[in-house]
Each structure stands twice: as structure tokens, then as C-alpha cells.
Scaffold this motif. Sequence first.
Motif, PDB file in Angstrom:
ATOM      1  N   PRO A   7       0.824  -1.216   0.000  1.00 47.88           N
ATOM      2  CA  PRO A   7       0.000   0.000   0.000  1.00 47.88           C
ATOM      3  C   PRO A   7       0.854   1.260   0.000  1.00 47.88           C
ATOM      4  O   PRO A   7       1.972   1.262   0.536  1.00 47.88           O
ATOM      5  CB  PRO A   7      -0.799  -0.116   1.299  1.00 47.88           C
ATOM      6  N   LEU A  37       0.011   1.636   6.989  1.00 47.46           N
ATOM      7  CA  LEU A  37      -1.135   1.047   7.695  1.00 47.46           C
ATOM      8  C   LEU A  37      -0.846   0.978   9.193  1.00 47.46           C
ATOM      9  O   LEU A  37       0.302   1.044   9.619  1.00 47.46           O
ATOM     10  CB  LEU A  37      -1.401  -0.366   7.150  1.00 47.46           C
ATOM     11  N   SER A  38      -1.917   0.818   9.946  1.00 43.04           N
ATOM     12  CA  SER A  38      -1.746   0.707  11.397  1.00 43.04           C
ATOM     13  C   SER A  38      -1.453  -0.746  11.779  1.00 43.04           C
ATOM     14  O   SER A  38      -1.833  -1.674  11.058  1.00 43.04           O
ATOM     15  CB  SER A  38      -3.002   1.202  12.111  1.00 43.04           C
ATOM     16  N   VAL A  39      -0.790  -0.930  12.893  1.00 38.26           N
ATOM     17  CA  VAL A  39      -0.439  -2.283  13.358  1.00 38.26           C
ATOM     18  C   VAL A  39      -1.069  -2.549  14.724  1.00 38.26           C
ATOM     19  O   VAL A  39      -1.473  -1.614  15.427  1.00 38.26           O
ATOM     20  CB  VAL A  39       1.097  -2.468  13.440  1.00 38.26           C
ATOM     21  N   PHE A  55       0.399  -3.696  17.356  1.00 40.02           N
ATOM     22  CA  PHE A  55       1.346  -3.639  18.481  1.00 40.02           C
ATOM     23  C   PHE A  55       1.843  -2.203  18.613  1.00 40.02           C
ATOM     24  O   PHE A  55       1.649  -1.389  17.701  1.00 40.02           O
ATOM     25  CB  PHE A  55       2.521  -4.612  18.285  1.00 40.02           C
ATOM     26  N   ALA A  58       4.089   0.172  18.022  1.00 41.32           N
ATOM     27  CA  ALA A  58       5.279   0.417  17.186  1.00 41.32           C
ATOM     28  C   ALA A  58       6.110   1.569  17.736  1.00 41.32           C
ATOM     29  O   ALA A  58       7.347   1.549  17.625  1.00 41.32           O
ATOM     30  CB  ALA A  58       4.852   0.707  15.759  1.00 41.32           C
ATOM     31  N   PHE A  99       8.296   0.268  20.431  1.00 37.48           N
ATOM     32  CA  PHE A  99       9.361  -0.542  19.837  1.00 37.48           C
ATOM     33  C   PHE A  99      10.472   0.356  19.281  1.00 37.48           C
ATOM     34  O   PHE A  99      11.663   0.115  19.513  1.00 37.48           O
ATOM     35  CB  PHE A  99       8.771  -1.432  18.738  1.00 37.48           C
ATOM     36  N   LYS A 100      10.066   1.399  18.581  1.00 41.84           N
ATOM     37  CA  LYS A 100      11.044   2.345  18.016  1.00 41.84           C
ATOM     38  C   LYS A 100      11.799   3.070  19.132  1.00 41.84           C
ATOM     39  O   LYS A 100      13.004   3.324  19.008  1.00 41.84           O
ATOM     40  CB  LYS A 100      10.331   3.375  17.132  1.00 41.84           C
ATOM     41  N   VAL A 128      -0.670 -10.688   3.640  1.00 40.64           N
ATOM     42  CA  VAL A 128       0.278  -9.791   2.980  1.00 40.64           C
ATOM     43  C   VAL A 128       0.095  -8.368   3.509  1.00 40.64           C
ATOM     44  O   VAL A 128       1.076  -7.647   3.741  1.00 40.64           O
ATOM     45  CB  VAL A 128       0.053  -9.822   1.445  1.00 40.64           C
ATOM     46  N   GLU A 129      -1.137  -7.994   3.733  1.00 38.35           N
ATOM     47  CA  GLU A 129      -1.442  -6.637   4.205  1.00 38.35           C
ATOM     48  C   GLU A 129      -0.850  -6.398   5.593  1.00 38.35           C
ATOM     49  O   GLU A 129      -0.280  -5.331   5.860  1.00 38.35           O
ATOM     50  CB  GLU A 129      -2.960  -6.401   4.230  1.00 38.35           C
ATOM     51  N   TRP A 182       2.939  -5.892   5.274  1.00 39.37           N
ATOM     52  CA  TRP A 182       3.352  -4.556   4.837  1.00 39.37           C
ATOM     53  C   TRP A 182       3.163  -3.519   5.947  1.00 39.37           C
ATOM     54  O   TRP A 182       3.977  -2.589   6.086  1.00 39.37           O
ATOM     55  CB  TRP A 182       2.588  -4.132   3.583  1.00 39.37           C
ATOM     56  N   ALA A 183       2.105  -3.689   6.703  1.00 40.62           N
ATOM     57  CA  ALA A 183       1.849  -2.744   7.800  1.00 40.62           C
ATOM     58  C   ALA A 183       3.004  -2.781   8.807  1.00 40.62           C
ATOM     59  O   ALA A 183       3.460  -1.726   9.291  1.00 40.62           O
ATOM     60  CB  ALA A 183       0.539  -3.096   8.484  1.00 40.62           C
ATOM     61  N   ILE A 184       3.487  -3.988   9.081  1.00 39.84           N
ATOM     62  CA  ILE A 184       4.591  -4.135  10.041  1.00 39.84           C
ATOM     63  C   ILE A 184       5.866  -3.516   9.470  1.00 39.84           C
ATOM     64  O   ILE A 184       6.558  -2.745  10.145  1.00 39.84           O
ATOM     65  CB  ILE A 184       4.795  -5.631  10.405  1.00 39.84           C
ATOM     66  N   GLN A 186       6.206  -1.218   7.360  1.00 39.40           N
ATOM     67  CA  GLN A 186       6.132   0.253   7.331  1.00 39.40           C
ATOM     68  C   GLN A 186       6.305   0.891   8.710  1.00 39.40           C
ATOM     69  O   GLN A 186       6.616   2.072   8.802  1.00 39.40           O
ATOM     70  CB  GLN A 186       4.772   0.678   6.750  1.00 39.40           C
ATOM     71  N   ASN A 187       6.091   0.098   9.755  1.00 40.44           N
ATOM     72  CA  ASN A 187       6.107   0.677  11.112  1.00 40.44           C
ATOM     73  C   ASN A 187       7.334   0.342  11.955  1.00 40.44           C
ATOM     74  O   ASN A 187       7.446   0.813  13.083  1.00 40.44           O
ATOM     75  CB  ASN A 187       4.848   0.235  11.870  1.00 40.44           C
ATOM     76  N   ILE A 188       8.198  -0.493  11.425  1.00 34.86           N
ATOM     77  CA  ILE A 188       9.406  -0.830  12.204  1.00 34.86           C
ATOM     78  C   ILE A 188      10.637  -0.221  11.533  1.00 34.86           C
ATOM     79  O   ILE A 188      10.616   0.040  10.328  1.00 34.86           O
ATOM     80  CB  ILE A 188       9.587  -2.370  12.380  1.00 34.86           C
TER      81      ILE A 188
END
Lengths: 154, 210
Positions: free
Chosen positions: A14, A18-20, A22, A24, A27-28, B68-69, B72-74, B76-78
Motif C-alpha cells: 500500500p 497502515l496501522s499495526v 502492536f 510500534a 518498539f522504536k 500480505v497486508e 506490509w503494515a509491520i 512500514q512501522n518498524i
Amino acid sequence: MPSYTIDELIQLKPSVALSVDFDAAEFKAIIEKVKQVQALKEEEYAAHHGHFGRRRSSHLVNGRPKIRMHKPKVTTDEDGWSTFEPKAGEEGEDTSENTSDSGAATISTAAVKVKPNNRHISSSRPADASDIVADKQVHGFNAFAALVSDDEDE
Amino acid sequence: MSVEEVSQKLENVTVSDDAPKTVLTDPKSFEVKHPLNTKWTLWYTKPAVDKSESWSDLLRPVTTFETVEEFWAIVQNIPEPHELPLKSDYHVFRNDIRPEWEDQANSKGGKWSFQLKGRGSDIDELWLRTLLAVIGETIDEDDSQINGVVLSIRKGGNKFALWTKSEDKEPLTKIGAKFKQVLKLTEDGLLEFYPHSTANDRHAQPSITL
């Protein structure tokens, strides 16, 4: 079994983050904190063992260190005689001595450097060849000659 | 189910206005997700900053994903690999397999290992390609030999490791050859396989080299 090629998976990426499910941000934050601690430790290490805190290496990369030797000034007169020029301070001292004790023999103020021959200093051999001559037993002891006394001869 | 199959299904449904939203059409409230073959868990090894910290304290699961979605979310956030501190590890392992050679699923296996010399910027791309090949199941089409993949950030060179469940030479050679392609290695690039049974031996020699 569902399978996707690398290109297919990239197509499904995408454009918007997107939101996760956990935390994040936390973690960062942990990773950032570790980086900070590591940077501090590195800085501390560099202060003690780094470039400025380091002792001169015994491995001389740029050759030997420069040592300035003060060469005495030598002047040559018309007759071809070369003489050392004494330092200004020493010259002054000499003149004062001369004025107080006129007629006395002048004493050389130049320091005489004596280099000891300590090549064999740790061995039992004499340090100087002249010592060998001095220590040499010139007169050997003759036991038969000692038995005959001077009185008997008379 | 492949991307084409999912897309074809979508095409069939798009006749009506109430078509399910995909991540590409509506990234915020999409309904269709592309399932992966198995569930995967992302683990992270935090570098020790205190001597009292043990290995079990440092290795922690971060999150899991099955589509898959979600993957990608993970991603993008780590933080990307080049943003990680030295002595960090990312692990992505199948289901609940722990990224330890003592784990039952790993104990009879080994790992394909490659060390990337220097801190090059292509580490992010190579790690992503490795992840995509592993979770997309294209690196191991014949059998499910792959247990997980590890990225180790080290001063001497970053390490990529593909963990397998067995030491069988034939399937592993096929996997190794594909792994080389994924890492864009030329003939000079050396890929080595080490059985986990030699994990304690510092001078262990690889059982397979490609």
C-alpha cells in the motif's frame, strides 16, 4: 498452498502506512534508547582509548621522532684555526672570573663528555683493555725460590 | 491462493457497487486480505546494554502476521535494517518456532548463511527481498523446509541466515541456489550451510558451500 512472487508482493504494497496491532512507537523508542546508550559508550571509550588518549605507538609509522641537536657554532679565523664560539652567558662568567683573579690559568668550561665503555658491563670480563694490563700478575710466585731464604745464601 | 486468483475473484465481484475494498483501493478500510501460507512471527534481539541482561531477556517476539497486508503494515512501522543498532537481530519465524537452535523444529536442521561485508545501503533491499521470498514461499516450492530467516547487524558485516528444519543436502542445495538469486549474489558470493549441531563449535566448517 498460497504463494506469491516477490513482484506480486511488491504490487500489493500500500502507498499509505497502515496501522499495526502492536505498540510500534514503543518498539522504536527502545531501539532509539539502545542507539543512544551505544553512542555514549563509544564516546566514553574513544575518550580513554581513542586518538587523543592514546600513547605514542612503538611502531613508528612516520620514521623516528625528530630530536633537535644544538650544534656549537664554529668560527674559522684568517690562519685557518677553527674555534668553538662559547655561549653569551658563559662568556660573561669567564670575564668576571678573569677580572677577579688576574693572571690565573683559564679553566675550560666546556663539559667533557665521557662515554663509558659498558659493552661488557654485565659480563665478568674487564670493561677496559687497560685494566687487563693493570690486573696482570707481573711477578709469578715461585714456590722453590721461596723455600730458599736470603739468610741461607749469605 | 495467488495474487492473480484473488484479483480474478475481485473482478468478478466488481460488477456491483458494494465490491469489497482492497488495500490498494482503500488503504484505511479495506476488506480483502491476501492470506499467507502460515502465520509468521517477528522477533527482535535487543543488544545488551547492561551485563545483567540475559539472552532470554533480549530476545522478544514483536508481533505476528498472517496476510500480505499485515506484513506490509509491520514493515512500514518498524525501523529499517540500516537504522538498527549494532548487535541487533531481526528474526521472522514460521508459527511459534522460536529462533533458537534448541527449538524442536530447528534442532535437526541448520542454516544457510551469508555475510554482507561493510555497511552497505543495499541491506534494506536485500532483507526485504529475503522476507518476500520466504513468506511468499517461492524460495522453497517443493517442500516446507524453511523455518525462518534472521538478519544480524554486526560491525564486521551484516549476516543473513535462512534456517531450515533438516540437513538434507538435495533440497537444501535447491533452496541455497534460490537464496543466492534473492541476495543477488554472483559466482564469487559464498553461501555456506552450517548444521545447528555444530553451533557450539567456533571453528566448524560448512557442510555445503555454494
